[in-house]
Design a protein around this motif. Sequence first.
Motif, PDB file in Angstrom:
ATOM      1  N   GLN A   1      33.807  35.463  37.138  1.00 38.11           N
ATOM      2  CA  GLN A   1      34.622  36.513  36.208  1.00 38.11           C
ATOM      3  C   GLN A   1      34.599  37.722  36.557  1.00 38.11           C
ATOM      4  N   ALA A   2      33.206  38.280  36.679  1.00 38.23           N
ATOM      5  CA  ALA A   2      32.970  39.774  37.290  1.00 38.23           C
ATOM      6  C   ALA A   2      33.793  40.135  38.358  1.00 38.23           C
ATOM      7  N   LYS A   3      33.876  38.984  39.623  1.00 36.82           N
ATOM      8  CA  LYS A   3      34.219  39.289  40.531  1.00 36.82           C
ATOM      9  C   LYS A   3      35.850  39.478  40.591  1.00 36.82           C
ATOM     10  N   VAL A   4      36.131  38.674  39.779  1.00 39.47           N
ATOM     11  CA  VAL A   4      37.918  39.278  39.333  1.00 39.47           C
ATOM     12  C   VAL A   4      38.190  40.376  38.986  1.00 39.47           C
ATOM     13  N   ALA A   5      37.207  40.893  38.134  1.00 41.24           N
ATOM     14  CA  ALA A   5      37.522  42.324  37.695  1.00 41.24           C
ATOM     15  C   ALA A   5      37.191  43.119  38.951  1.00 41.24           C
ATOM     16  N   ILE A   6      36.270  42.989  39.897  1.00 40.61           N
ATOM     17  CA  ILE A   6      36.376  43.727  41.117  1.00 40.61           C
ATOM     18  C   ILE A   6      37.448  43.666  41.827  1.00 40.61           C
ATOM     19  N   GLN A   7      38.089  42.548  41.871  1.00 41.08           N
ATOM     20  CA  GLN A   7      39.080  42.175  42.712  1.00 41.08           C
ATOM     21  C   GLN A   7      40.249  43.249  42.026  1.00 41.08           C
ATOM     22  N   ASN A   8      40.386  43.142  40.972  1.00 40.88           N
ATOM     23  CA  ASN A   8      41.450  44.042  40.139  1.00 40.88           C
ATOM     24  C   ASN A   8      41.184  45.422  40.453  1.00 40.88           C
ATOM     25  N   LEU A   9      39.874  45.946  40.372  1.00 41.11           N
ATOM     26  CA  LEU A   9      39.715  47.272  40.763  1.00 41.11           C
ATOM     27  C   LEU A   9      39.913  47.631  42.229  1.00 41.11           C
ATOM     28  N   LYS A  10      39.680  46.563  42.946  1.00 39.61           N
ATOM     29  CA  LYS A  10      40.059  46.897  44.457  1.00 39.61           C
ATOM     30  C   LYS A  10      41.492  47.236  44.773  1.00 39.61           C
ATOM     31  N   LYS A  11      42.297  46.552  43.839  1.00 42.27           N
ATOM     32  CA  LYS A  11      43.516  46.512  44.197  1.00 42.27           C
ATOM     33  C   LYS A  11      44.194  48.000  43.759  1.00 42.27           C
ATOM     34  N   THR A  12      43.178  48.746  42.781  1.00 40.27           N
ATOM     35  CA  THR A  12      43.735  50.112  42.422  1.00 40.27           C
ATOM     36  C   THR A  12      43.406  51.104  43.464  1.00 40.27           C
ATOM     37  N   GLY A  13      42.755  50.792  44.728  1.00 40.53           N
ATOM     38  CA  GLY A  13      42.376  51.685  45.649  1.00 40.53           C
ATOM     39  C   GLY A  13      41.037  52.070  45.644  1.00 40.53           C
ATOM     40  N   LEU A  14      40.118  51.465  44.623  1.00 44.66           N
ATOM     41  CA  LEU A  14      38.697  51.882  44.687  1.00 44.66           C
ATOM     42  C   LEU A  14      37.839  51.079  45.874  1.00 44.66           C
ATOM     43  N   GLU A  15      36.835  51.595  46.162  1.00 49.18           N
ATOM     44  CA  GLU A  15      35.965  50.928  47.002  1.00 49.18           C
ATOM     45  C   GLU A  15      34.917  50.171  46.270  1.00 49.18           C
ATOM     46  N   THR A  16      34.674  48.917  46.064  1.00 46.15           N
ATOM     47  CA  THR A  16      34.119  48.492  45.059  1.00 46.15           C
ATOM     48  C   THR A  16      32.698  47.741  45.524  1.00 46.15           C
ATOM     49  N   GLY A  17      32.213  48.223  46.653  1.00 48.81           N
ATOM     50  CA  GLY A  17      31.069  47.388  47.246  1.00 48.81           C
ATOM     51  C   GLY A  17      30.038  47.587  46.456  1.00 48.81           C
ATOM     52  N   TYR A  18      29.694  48.683  45.801  1.00 55.18           N
ATOM     53  CA  TYR A  18      28.387  48.824  44.764  1.00 55.18           C
ATOM     54  C   TYR A  18      28.521  47.564  43.601  1.00 55.18           C
ATOM     55  N   LEU A  19      29.730  47.285  43.106  1.00 58.08           N
ATOM     56  CA  LEU A  19      29.794  46.458  41.984  1.00 58.08           C
ATOM     57  C   LEU A  19      29.467  45.053  42.488  1.00 58.08           C
ATOM     58  N   GLU A  20      29.912  44.949  43.600  1.00 57.17           N
ATOM     59  CA  GLU A  20      29.555  43.455  44.208  1.00 57.17           C
ATOM     60  C   GLU A  20      28.034  43.338  44.548  1.00 57.17           C
ATOM     61  N   GLU A  21      27.626  44.349  45.056  1.00 58.14           N
ATOM     62  CA  GLU A  21      26.193  44.270  45.503  1.00 58.14           C
ATOM     63  C   GLU A  21      25.005  44.291  44.124  1.00 58.14           C
ATOM     64  N   LEU A  22      25.711  44.972  43.085  1.00 56.74           N
ATOM     65  CA  LEU A  22      24.796  44.976  41.796  1.00 56.74           C
ATOM     66  C   LEU A  22      24.772  43.362  41.287  1.00 56.74           C
ATOM     67  N   LEU A  23      25.569  42.834  41.719  1.00 53.48           N
ATOM     68  CA  LEU A  23      25.653  41.139  41.159  1.00 53.48           C
ATOM     69  C   LEU A  23      24.574  40.459  41.841  1.00 53.48           C
ATOM     70  N   HIS A  24      24.040  41.075  42.953  1.00 57.49           N
ATOM     71  CA  HIS A  24      23.107  40.449  43.707  1.00 57.49           C
ATOM     72  C   HIS A  24      21.761  40.096  42.889  1.00 57.49           C
ATOM     73  N   TYR A  25      21.650  40.962  41.732  1.00 53.47           N
ATOM     74  CA  TYR A  25      20.473  41.235  41.027  1.00 53.47           C
ATOM     75  C   TYR A  25      20.295  39.716  40.427  1.00 53.47           C
ATOM     76  N   PHE A  26      21.388  38.936  40.249  1.00 55.78           N
ATOM     77  CA  PHE A  26      21.149  37.511  39.564  1.00 55.78           C
ATOM     78  C   PHE A  26      21.033  36.423  40.826  1.00 55.78           C
ATOM     79  N   LYS A  27      19.723  36.075  40.786  1.00 55.62           N
ATOM     80  CA  LYS A  27      19.339  35.022  41.753  1.00 55.62           C
ATOM     81  C   LYS A  27      19.718  33.590  41.345  1.00 55.62           C
ATOM     82  N   LEU A  28      20.757  33.222  41.918  1.00 57.07           N
ATOM     83  CA  LEU A  28      21.663  31.903  41.660  1.00 57.07           C
ATOM     84  C   LEU A  28      20.714  30.617  42.181  1.00 57.07           C
ATOM     85  N   LYS A  29      19.744  30.334  41.755  1.00 52.47           N
ATOM     86  CA  LYS A  29      18.920  29.054  42.282  1.00 52.47           C
ATOM     87  C   LYS A  29      19.873  27.860  41.747  1.00 52.47           C
ATOM     88  N   ASN A  30      19.198  26.680  42.021  1.00 56.17           N
ATOM     89  CA  ASN A  30      19.548  25.331  41.594  1.00 56.17           C
ATOM     90  C   ASN A  30      21.087  25.058  42.137  1.00 56.17           C
TER      91      ASN A  30
END
Length: 299
Positions: free
Chosen positions: A270-299
Amino acid sequence: MQKMISLTTFSDEILPKFNHELVGRLRDLDTEKALKESMIYSVEAGGKRMRPLLIFVICQMFNHEIDNGVYSVAGALELIHTYSLIHDDLPAMDNDDLRRGKPTNHIVYGESMAILAGDALNTLAFEWIGRSDVVGDAQKVALMSRLAQLAGPEGMVGGQVADIEGEHQVLSLTQLKRVHKRKTGDLIEFAVYAGGILGNATTEQQAELIQYGRQFGLAFQIYDDIMDVVGTSEEMGKAVHKDNQENKNTYPGLIGLDQSYDTLRNVIDQAKVAIQNLKKTGLETGYLEELLHYFKLKN
Ligand code: GRG
């Protein structure tokens, strides 16, 4: 076109400068030595600075210079966060001896001083925003009132009360989500709000930033719950496996570890959906994507 800097640059260059400024301002306070030491001890105890980092990357996204005004707002948020941890660790609350791998504030300075250091950090936060000579007056009012709301009875403090009240009951997932949203999520929401205000985001961009921040905040608490089960005390710098022993309401406790990871995955999506919507407004959203790597998705 924006000049992008890497997230590592934030960690390696901007955060050390910020830390230096933060501690320098505390050292310059005209107050009792013991109070100052106690405040500085917890502020420089090795926090990740995730909330300031969120403000910095959002300012960068909007081409807003990371100036003294940004430091005042990000510093204010870190002061409030630090006060909440000092108070959360007190014997009357979570009664923790270890935080960020170090003895907690009351263990080093005693309970009275830890309470007062928390009080002082809380009030100083608003002084820093109010006294900034770089942030505009309308922005200051918006930032101070939103910070008070999100950190106060409707936000973090109320969330902490709801958490304590829920300790001897089994909360529903909806109730647990609301506790988490307020206790942990609201300060993270302030970070994205502040980034948007400082960066002059449009109403549409601000709404998507808040959406991202809310999902980030929820993910942060679910991840903390998961790490209390799967992490070690060394990794976390604090006692682990406490939630279960203390009958706390947590995601793994309510829905199990596997489903907690699934929920974390959904929240991140869901956070990624918000990122996509921000991208559509012309923003470079790479940082917001990178910050999500804090969460290590094991299992
Ligand atoms: C006492 C008024 C009052 C509020 C306390 C923040 C809080 C409310 C309780 C903390 C409970 C807790 C450990 C929640 C888990 C998520 C969380 C806020 C972790 C700590 O934040 P980090 O990981 O800490 O950003 P660092 O040490 O990196 O700054």
